[in-house]
Design an enzyme around this catalytic site. Structure first.
Site, PDB file in Angstrom:
ATOM      1  N   GLU A  91      31.883  48.149  44.753  1.00  0.00           N
ATOM      2  CA  GLU A  91      32.943  49.156  44.944  1.00  0.00           C
ATOM      3  C   GLU A  91      33.653  49.486  43.633  1.00  0.00           C
ATOM      4  O   GLU A  91      34.414  50.439  43.564  1.00  0.00           O
ATOM      5  CB  GLU A  91      33.935  48.677  46.012  1.00  0.00           C
ATOM      6  CG  GLU A  91      34.972  47.660  45.571  1.00  0.00           C
ATOM      7  CD  GLU A  91      34.460  46.227  45.456  1.00  0.00           C
ATOM      8  OE1 GLU A  91      33.235  46.011  45.598  1.00  0.00           O
ATOM      9  OE2 GLU A  91      35.286  45.328  45.214  1.00  0.00           O
ATOM     10  N   CYS A 123      32.551  39.176  46.624  1.00  0.00           N
ATOM     11  CA  CYS A 123      33.389  38.257  45.851  1.00  0.00           C
ATOM     12  C   CYS A 123      34.089  37.265  46.799  1.00  0.00           C
ATOM     13  O   CYS A 123      33.409  36.469  47.428  1.00  0.00           O
ATOM     14  CB  CYS A 123      34.359  39.055  44.983  1.00  0.00           C
ATOM     15  SG  CYS A 123      35.014  38.094  43.614  1.00  0.00           S
ATOM     16  N   HIS A 138      30.896  43.350  42.231  1.00  0.00           N
ATOM     17  CA  HIS A 138      31.708  44.311  42.985  1.00  0.00           C
ATOM     18  C   HIS A 138      31.086  45.706  42.981  1.00  0.00           C
ATOM     19  O   HIS A 138      31.393  46.509  42.089  1.00  0.00           O
ATOM     20  CB  HIS A 138      33.096  44.417  42.351  1.00  0.00           C
ATOM     21  CG  HIS A 138      33.957  43.232  42.560  1.00  0.00           C
ATOM     22  ND1 HIS A 138      34.796  43.105  43.640  1.00  0.00           N
ATOM     23  CD2 HIS A 138      34.116  42.102  41.832  1.00  0.00           C
ATOM     24  CE1 HIS A 138      35.454  41.955  43.567  1.00  0.00           C
ATOM     25  NE2 HIS A 138      35.055  41.322  42.478  1.00  0.00           N
TER      26      HIS A 138
END
Lengths: 222, 77
Positions: free
Chosen positions: A196, A86, A194
């Protein structure tokens, strides 16, 4: 295996990214942007999402000039692995570690949702636990994720198989539906989605876990 | 001394913000707005003797992303 996640003022996915690395067995630490060197023996550097320096001037532009990014650039130049997510992808483009640029979303809106992606290549230390063409769901949350690159650059990315992920339902106007790209040596990955935020089922899906696991596998083998 | 840097998206690069402004002007009843391009103006307050070449270097390294943006430097008194 050691991971270091860079923290800029305005980063907000730094701790999540560290958790992503820890899930895959990394010893992950956070590194402040004013540091001039990475911790000793780091195997991979994470450049996290957020709004570094308030997105002033251009997203990632000021972070790209921070002292730690000089160290990260040197680390990558010596063959180190770097993951930018990002805002981290925007920073890697601004440092010119990756080609292209991320512009305002074509629809002008901030888009925050789980996004269907296609794994465009399994030939990288980040994606070799997936198979090429595989569909995965990974959250996106950005206002400036519209990836643009000139014809020459796009041809190079395609011929060198450096497009890592594409969107199945382009949310931001990115050229060629590009969601993530690799460096020429395939050890630097920048992506808007993302991973994560998708490492355990409690987050609504765990499709991102394989990325961190693949990286751990690649670094153990190395 | 002062310098003014104007940063604009290059021709051919889609400017979603400019398009949105154009559309808003149209819906407000302003007719004949054929196009809107949005950029930024950066005013620098510089030590006397700073050269235009130094300001150009600032543009190349930070103030503009030359992949998509062009810039113009005006050196003032």
């Amino acid at each position: 295996m050691k991971a270091a996640v860079v923290q800029f003022p305005g980063s907000n996915c730094d701790r999540d990214m560290a958790v992503g690395f820890r899930h895959a067995g990394f010893d992950a630490s956070l590194v402040w942007h004013k540091e001039t060197a990475l911790p000793e023996g780091v195997d991979v550097v994470g450049v996290p999402g957020g709004f570094s320096y308030g997105d002033y001037l251009r997203c990632g532009a000021i972070a790209a000039q921070s002292p730690i990014m000089r160290a990260v650039k040197d680390f990558a130049a010596k063959g180190g692995h770097v993951l930018g997510v990002c805002n981290g992808f925007q920073v890697l483009c601004e440092t010119q570690m990756l080609p292209g640029v991320l512009m305002r979303n074509a629809g002008l809106k901030f888009v925050c949702r789980s996004e269907p992606l296609e794994v465009a290549t399994a030939d990288s230390p980040f994606t070799n636990d997936y198979s090429a063409g595989q569909g995965i769901d990974v959250p996106i949350a950005h206002h400036d994720g519209n990836y643009q690159i000139d014809d020459e650059g796009l041809t190079a990315l395609r011929s060198e198989d450096r497009i890592a992920f594409t969107y199945r339902d382009n949310p931001n106007g990115s050229r060629a539906d590009i969601a993530g790209v690799l460096s020429a040596n395939r050890r630097v990955l920048g992506m808007m989605p993302h991973p994560e935020r998708a490492i355990e089922d409690a987050q609504g899906g765990a499709d991102g876990a394989s990325l961190f696991a693949a990286l751990a596998g690649a670094l153990v083998a190395a | 001394m002062k310098a003014t840097v104007t940063v604009m998206l290059k021709q051919g690069v889609l400017d979603p913000q400019g398009e949105a402004v154009k559309s808003a002007l149209g819906s407000m009843g302003f007719e004949g707005v054929g196009g809107v391009r949005q950029g930024k103006v950066i005013e620098l307050d510089l030590a006397d003797g700073t050269s235009e070449a130094q300001v150009t270097e600032m543009c190349e390294k930070l103030l503009a992303n030359t992949v998509i943006e062009s810039y113009r430097v005006e050196m003032g008194a």
